[in-house]
Write an enzyme that holds these catalytic residues in place. Structure first.
Site, PDB file in Angstrom:
ATOM      1  N   CYS A 145      16.458 -28.142  19.509  1.00 16.81           N
ATOM      2  CA  CYS A 145      16.365 -28.941  18.472  1.00 16.81           C
ATOM      3  C   CYS A 145      16.125 -30.408  19.093  1.00 16.81           C
ATOM      4  CB  CYS A 145      17.517 -28.940  17.451  1.00 16.81           C
ATOM      5  SG  CYS A 145      17.868 -27.404  16.792  1.00 16.81           S
ATOM      6  N   CYS A 157      23.885 -25.239  24.217  1.00 14.52           N
ATOM      7  CA  CYS A 157      23.193 -24.569  22.928  1.00 14.52           C
ATOM      8  C   CYS A 157      21.681 -24.139  23.388  1.00 14.52           C
ATOM      9  CB  CYS A 157      23.032 -25.424  21.746  1.00 14.52           C
ATOM     10  SG  CYS A 157      22.158 -24.497  20.361  1.00 14.52           S
ATOM     11  N   ARG A 197      26.544 -37.144   0.940  1.00 12.60           N
ATOM     12  CA  ARG A 197      27.619 -37.509   2.130  1.00 12.60           C
ATOM     13  C   ARG A 197      26.732 -38.336   3.185  1.00 12.60           C
ATOM     14  NH1 ARG A 197      30.320 -32.514   4.812  1.00 12.60           N
ATOM     15  NH2 ARG A 197      30.983 -32.281   2.598  1.00 12.60           N
ATOM     16  N   CYS A 235      35.111 -26.276   5.734  1.00 13.03           N
ATOM     17  CA  CYS A 235      33.808 -25.817   5.870  1.00 13.03           C
ATOM     18  C   CYS A 235      33.305 -25.125   7.220  1.00 13.03           C
ATOM     19  CB  CYS A 235      32.828 -26.973   5.563  1.00 13.03           C
ATOM     20  SG  CYS A 235      30.953 -26.719   5.419  1.00 13.03           S
ATOM     21  N   CYS A 263      35.640 -29.690   8.607  1.00 13.29           N
ATOM     22  CA  CYS A 263      34.547 -28.762   9.009  1.00 13.29           C
ATOM     23  C   CYS A 263      34.396 -28.490  10.483  1.00 13.29           C
ATOM     24  CB  CYS A 263      33.228 -30.066   8.868  1.00 13.29           C
ATOM     25  SG  CYS A 263      33.093 -30.941   7.354  1.00 13.29           S
ATOM     26  N   CYS A 267      26.340 -26.378   1.925  1.00 10.72           N
ATOM     27  CA  CYS A 267      26.327 -27.740   2.000  1.00 10.72           C
ATOM     28  C   CYS A 267      24.985 -27.709   2.908  1.00 10.72           C
ATOM     29  CB  CYS A 267      27.577 -28.193   3.005  1.00 10.72           C
ATOM     30  SG  CYS A 267      27.428 -29.713   3.864  1.00 10.72           S
ATOM     31  N   CYS A 327      19.172 -33.378  19.028  1.00  9.05           N
ATOM     32  CA  CYS A 327      20.521 -32.877  19.522  1.00  9.05           C
ATOM     33  C   CYS A 327      20.909 -33.052  20.688  1.00  9.05           C
ATOM     34  CB  CYS A 327      20.749 -31.382  18.871  1.00  9.05           C
ATOM     35  SG  CYS A 327      22.196 -30.956  18.832  1.00  9.05           S
TER      36      CYS A 327
END
Length: 405
Positions: A69, A65, A272, A142, A109, A202, A72
């Site tokens: 972040c 990626c 969740r 999702c 998901c 979400c 992550c």
């Protein structure tokens, strides 16, 4: 305790607590913890009974990626030894999803690392959604693909997506300390795009990154204002090879207080428990089912989770039941608004009582901080880092090994 009686009354009316009341929940003592859980449990049961919704993650594209972040394992510069692979083919993703659905999940998901999807990526995901829904007619899908450009949410909706996940993760004031390659406003914009397209939004948070109680209140109140249908609460997994590897700030008691606070602020929304429940709640996981009405089944994006059978046993032993495919997750007043806004989708957007859901990190990843493994070890000291509970996922999507579902 007068505070808890007040919060229960407000939760049953979908009335927003004050910031001071929410902060007071986080400040309660361990002696009062069971009272806090019992009070928030009354609100949870009022809106969701004893049902637990199961969700299953499929990591469509792992690692590499360009975003930074700090939490992550898939970030730019990450030295975590995670699986790295490019886009799964639709039949591969459908096969992976089938394992979770066979275990009782009702929502799949679909997550992909990256800043956000190209139009070609949206086409790829559209093909994957079709492959899954052709085999499983009633499944909820999702997507979690990162920041959306204009028109992409509408295309995902047309392709059959029911929801879109994009977490706020932390407060606006501290967001720049966690991520520099995109902004908090970028995240808010993507959640709003999902809403506008008729997708169920979400959006959630990651706790344990060194934030203050005030930061936690800020992000949860911001989520309530955005009014997602589902709010995933992630607990940071301090992955070796990431900037936050040494941030072991959570105890099981702290996690329960955070979940209770989210339930009081977002009483009628799907809350969740996402990445990190096994690592930080540990043997207290069953108590958390009194607060949250939704969990992930099996493994996470880049790390191992509790065995799927253990999840099902935990739910049954705690006196809860798995939510069936034919049951509507949200309370009727939210489901009705969702149907009107999305032509039968699964989200609603009232200002009276909203909050967000799902996993999700800054890149395109869902499920924020991912999660851990569970090898036997000597009994640790209180608050000692549980690095033994963090293991890289080596099975399921992107491998030749059967998934853990």
């Amino acid at each position: 305790m007068d505070l808890l009686n007040t919060l229960v009354d407000k939760g049953l009316r979908r009335e927003l607590p004050t910031r001071e009341e929410a902060l007071a929940v986080l400040a309660t003592s361990d002696d009062d913890l069971l009272d806090v859980v019992a009070a928030a449990g009354k609100v949870r049961r009022h809106w969701f009974g004893r049902r637990v919704k199961l969700n299953y993650l499929v990591n469509l594209k792992s690692g590499l990626c360009p975003e930074d972040c700090s939490y992550c394992s898939q970030r730019l510069g990450s030295e975590a030894g995670i699986l790295k692979y490019t886009w799964l083919k639709p039949d591969e993703a459908s096969k992976a999803a089938a394992a979770g659905l066979a275990g009782g999940a009702k929502r799949v998901c679909l997550v992909a690392s990256g800043r956000g999807p190209t139009d070609r990526d949206v086409d790829r995901v559209a093909g994957t959604i079709k492959a899954i829904k052709d085999r499983h007619e009633n499944v909820e899908v999702c997507a979690c693909l990162g920041l959306l450009s204009d028109g992409q949410a509408e295309r995902l909706r047309e392709a059959g997506a029911d929801a879109y996940n994009h977490n706020l993760n932390t407060s606006e004031a501290t967001y720049g300390d966690i991520t520099t390659t995109h902004t908090y406003a970028d995240r808010v914009d993507t959640v709003q795009k999902a809403h506008a397209a008729g997708l169920s939004a979400c959006s959630g948070l990651i706790a344990g990154m060194g934030e203050s109680d005030e930061d936690l209140i800020d992000v949860v109140f911001s989520l309530r204002e955005l009014d997602p249908d589902s709010v995933p609460v992630n607990f940071l997994i301090p992955f070796e090879g990431t900037p936050l590897a040494k941030e072991w700030n959570l105890t099981p008691q702290r996690c329960l207080r955070i979940l209770a606070m989210v339930r009081f602020v977002c009483p009628d929304v799907e809350v969740r428990i996402a990445g990190g429940r096994e690592v930080h709640l540990r043997t207290m996981q069953p108590l958390a089912l009194n607060l949250a009405n939704s969990i992930f089944l099996g493994d996470y994006l880049t790390s191992e989770g509790q065995a799927g059978k253990a999840d099902l046993d935990m739910i049954a032993d705690a006196g809860f039941e798995v939510e069936g495919a034919g049951e509507v997750t949200l309370p009727q007043h939210r489901a009705d608004v969702a149907a009107a806004a999305a032509g039968g989708g699964c989200g609603s957007h009232e200002s009276a009582g909203g909050c967000g859901s799902h996993e999700g990190t800054g890149c395109g990843t869902g499920c924020g901080s991912v999660c851990g493994s569970h090898e036997a070890a000597a009994a640790p000291e209180a608050n000692e880092p549980r690095t033994d509970l963090v293991a890289v996922r080596r099975r399921g999507a992107g491998t030749d090994l059967a998934p853990n579902a």
